[in-house]
Design an enzyme around this catalytic site. Structure first.
Site, short mmCIF file in Angstrom:
data_model
loop_
_atom_site.label_atom_id
_atom_site.label_comp_id
_atom_site.label_asym_id
_atom_site.label_seq_id
_atom_site.Cartn_x
_atom_site.Cartn_y
_atom_site.Cartn_z
N LYS A 1 0.84 -1.20 0.00
CA LYS A 1 0.00 0.00 0.00
C LYS A 1 0.88 1.25 0.00
CE LYS A 1 -3.77 -2.46 2.26
NZ LYS A 1 -4.46 -2.81 3.50
N GLN B 1 -4.19 -1.29 9.81
CA GLN B 1 -4.14 -2.62 9.19
C GLN B 1 -4.75 -3.66 10.13
OE1 GLN B 1 -3.12 -3.35 6.00
NE2 GLN B 1 -3.84 -5.42 6.41
N ASP C 1 -10.48 3.68 4.57
CA ASP C 1 -10.92 2.30 4.34
C ASP C 1 -12.44 2.20 4.21
OD1 ASP C 1 -9.08 0.28 3.94
OD2 ASP C 1 -8.48 0.22 6.05
#
Ligand code: NDP
Length: 299
Positions: free
Chosen positions: A67, A111, A134
């Site tokens: 990412k 994460q 997200d």
């Protein structure tokens, strides 16, 4: 869509065209690099993503690294935080609070999975809904339910872009989503509904799943079971998007769809790897740049 897609025929059978998630993601990154530069030119600050990783899970370290690499290609500043597995929930909350207030940060990625002593739900709800790159915050999920989304969850958002890249219209189609998780199946079903598909959501208690799948013009699969969807479950000419990511005993990755036989029935199909995975990352970047543009009055 890249033209290296293959359309080939074997006698009467025409195999599905590939939806090349890798090529699409690269196009997205190139567009974002231009937009990031425009934000920086206007505000003096690049779009920024804070990445927060707790613990030593090797797979999570690889995901975050990928990412971060993608961010650099898209002109996004990375604010990297790697914390030991012993980090307390209070310490993590304090860091999120700091990042919520940091003007250089427009998106925050925590994460998952987090270590067991930390409640993921509390952590994800602590991320400001205005930096929720997200798209996991209940506020943003609620906005999606209303049909008025701000941040949309990255994987389903990427799936929608992949369908759109085929030129097949979503409106009026029968869409079947297999899997009802909060991060993939449910938000994807809502996104399809808002685009006027007629949507069925299936799960582990669905009766005669093959028959339901066979009704689908758009078949979207996210269950986490290797090669579960076989050719007899697919309507001829369907668009098939495979979200599943499963590791085979030989270490290779495969999706939830039995790719080769299904490819002979579908009109378009996404591969694993190289399908939804790269698009999920691209949408995380897109959400970060959108957030920065919103802040800069460019949206
Ligand atoms: P979850 O485990 O949270 O949800 C799985 C869903 O599949 C559940 O709704 C479950 O039903 C349903 N399901 C399980 N078995 C069956 C079955 N036999 N028939 C019908 N439905 C079934 O998974 P996620 O949504 O998080 O992920 C799904 C897959 O997608 C995984 O392989 C994951 O690795 C992958 N993934 C890939 C991403 C990417 O970027 N490429 C991102 C996110 C996920 P029930 O609710 O009844 O239990």
């Amino acid at each position: 869509m890249s033209r290296d897609i293959t359309l080939y025929s074997r006698g009467e059978i025409v195999a599905a065209q590939l939806i090349d998630g890798k090529a699409l993601a690269q196009q997205v990154r190139e567009r974002l690099a231009v937009e990031s530069a425009a934000v920086a030119a206007k505000t003096g600050v690049k779009p920024g993503l804070a990445t927060i990783l707790v613990g030593d899970d090797p797979a999570s370290h690889i995901y975050v690294k990928n990412k971060q690499k993608a961010c650099e290609l898209a002109g996004i500043y990375v604010d990297d935080h790697k914390l030991p597995a012993s980090t307390t929930q209070a310490e993590l909350l304090a860091l999120i609070e700091k990042k919520n207030a940091d003007p250089k940060v427009h998106g925050i990625l925590v994460q998952l999975p987090l270590p067991k002593h930390i409640d993921s739900r509390i952590i994800l709800e602590a991320v400001s809904p205005h930096k929720d790159a997200d798209g996991f915050h209940p506020y943003n999920f609620g906005r999606l339910v209303e049909g008025n989304p701000v941040f949309e969850a990255c994987t389903p958002k990427g799936v929608i872009k992949m369908i759109e890249s085929t030129g097949v219209t979503i409106e009026g189609k029968r869409a079947v989503v297999v899997g009802r998780s909060n991060i993939v199946g449910k938000p994807l079903a809502l996104m399809l509904l808002h685009r006027n598909a007629t949507v069925t959501i299936c799960h582990s208690k669905t009766k005669d799943l093959p028959a339901v799948c066979r009704e689908a013009d758009l078949l979207l699969v996210a269950i986490g079971k290797a090669k579960f969807v076989t050719a007899d479950m697919v309507k001829e000419g369907a668009v098939v998007i495979d979200v599943g990511t499963n590791k085979l005993p030989d270490g290779k990755l495969c999706g939830d769809v039995d790719f080769e036989p299904v490819r002979e029935r579908a009109s378009w199909i996404s591969p694993v790897p190289g399908g939804v995975g790269p698009m999920t990352i691209a949408m995380l970047l897109a959400n970060t740049v959108e957030s920065a543009k919103r802040g800069a009055g460019l949206l």
